[in-house]
Scaffold this active site. Sequence first.
Site, mmCIF file in Angstrom:
data_model
loop_
_atom_site.group_PDB
_atom_site.id
_atom_site.type_symbol
_atom_site.label_atom_id
_atom_site.label_comp_id
_atom_site.label_asym_id
_atom_site.label_seq_id
_atom_site.Cartn_x
_atom_site.Cartn_y
_atom_site.Cartn_z
ATOM 1 C CD GLU A 31 -3.040 1.057 0.360
ATOM 2 O OE1 GLU A 31 -2.338 2.032 0.049
ATOM 3 O OE2 GLU A 31 -4.269 1.048 0.194
ATOM 4 C CG ASN A 179 -9.533 3.819 0.709
ATOM 5 O OD1 ASN A 179 -8.391 4.273 0.751
ATOM 6 N ND2 ASN A 179 -9.801 2.544 0.922
ATOM 7 C CG ASP A 231 -7.505 1.170 -1.457
ATOM 8 O OD1 ASP A 231 -7.139 2.231 -0.923
ATOM 9 O OD2 ASP A 231 -7.280 0.062 -0.953
#
Length: 522
Positions: A31, A179, A231
């Site tokens: 991430e 997000n 995301d």
Amino acid sequence: MPHKVIDARFHGLIDEFAPVDRVGRGFLFTEGPVWNPVEQNLLFSDMPGDVRRRWTPDGVVAEVQRPSNKGNGMTYDAELNLLVCEHSTSSVVRIRPDGTREVLCSHFEGKELNSPNDICVKSDGAIYFTDPTYGRMEGFGVKREQELSFQGVYMLPPQHRPGDEPVLVSDRYMFSQPNGLTFSPCERFMWVNDTEQANIRVFDVADDGRLAGGRLFATGIAENARAGRPDGMRSDTEGNVWVTAPGGVWVYSFDGVKLGEISCPEQVANFHWGGERWDTLFMCATTSLYTVRTKARPRREPFMAGGAAPAAAPAAARPVASGLDPKTTALLIQDMQNDVIMDGGAFADSGAPDHARQQNVIENSKRLAQACRRAGIMVIHVWFVCEPGHPAIRRNAPLFEGLIDADALVRGTWGVQPVPGLERQGADLVCEKMSMSAWETSRLESYLRHGGIETIIDTGAWTNMSIEHTARTAADKGFRVLVPEDACSSMNADWHRASLDYAMANVATITTVDEVLRMLPG
């Protein structure tokens, strides 16, 4: 694996067959990638592994910090201090190059934030972040009860002091799990996605930094057959929006049209551009790190200057000498309606359709409008709309006699509709009028005065009627007027040229669409 082209514009962003290379593997869940333009390396997170790693172009992946407080989204500020959203501590922290760690915020209204997730920085130094609850799940964070009753979007203003509470800039109950977030190149707009709702909203960024006028930008970003949801999200220099989605990364135009898909072998959670030319997209995809070369470049973020003194505004929003300031400029698109310039319209016998084709006025106006929207310039459609029977319109002038006799521009008819390609889009405004000038019978002046507009780009049909009348009055009212001649048309070239060369010579700057585009920032 070819990428998926949905709109021809996608070809300008990435090669359809651009290879996707795996440059790192063996992780738990990658991430938060961010490229350091000075050190030329990529930092990325691994929350379940509770570690932060660095990838360098020689292919080496090294651990930078363990434990990392299960850090997720990351970015740099203009001085290249690292900003991290920490799941375990529910904090946004700043880590200076010497390793000094400062907690910028951790609570709102006295309660612990949920778990800051993704983060971006505005050119004035304001820091924005989302606050879903994923960091309160075991594995991705620390399992614990939620203290706040909502999931929002926050801002740390430029004058923020470490430890102060953030400013809530969104509605409390609009989001389920906010997000990814990103600014438009001009910073007048911000997109925020919601992983649970599988959608993206776009907001106006108010002068105080709060998000206003939220509206759906894209929906349905989820599939049963392919893993992936909204995301990580970024915008490019043209204002296109790139977002993680089923199968990899989906790309939308500034207007919300899906352009294509970038395919990736694993589910992508986040991505960022990097490399010496900012043309490599690094994709954090579950257990691996992938790269793919793009033709597009990222929106200019403050840290991309490499630690140089921050500019007051990004290049895309900065007024250019002899150029146009998006904050004080408006584009008018007048009378581009079927009855006025289309075959089959009420005034087709005047020659207007032929002259419109000669001028390529629809495509030129469309191209100009799209560029203005990307630059954050106010776009106003001015439509001539009459009620059935043309009540309250006198036969005091040949133009109005012709209007009534032709039963033209009547509300609810095909003739009054905007021509294909020049419909209202997104945040565009519309003014209705019943006069040649756009000023006399509409709310135009209210829009312009309240919007702080100083410069008008005057386009549409007909050159010697609506465009000229509006330009003359605009000059009297103190506005600067630009008339791109290839975004205007009339009944024929003679009327068109007479208006441009004589009637408007002393009230407006006669120019072209290409020249106006060169005056736009970015």
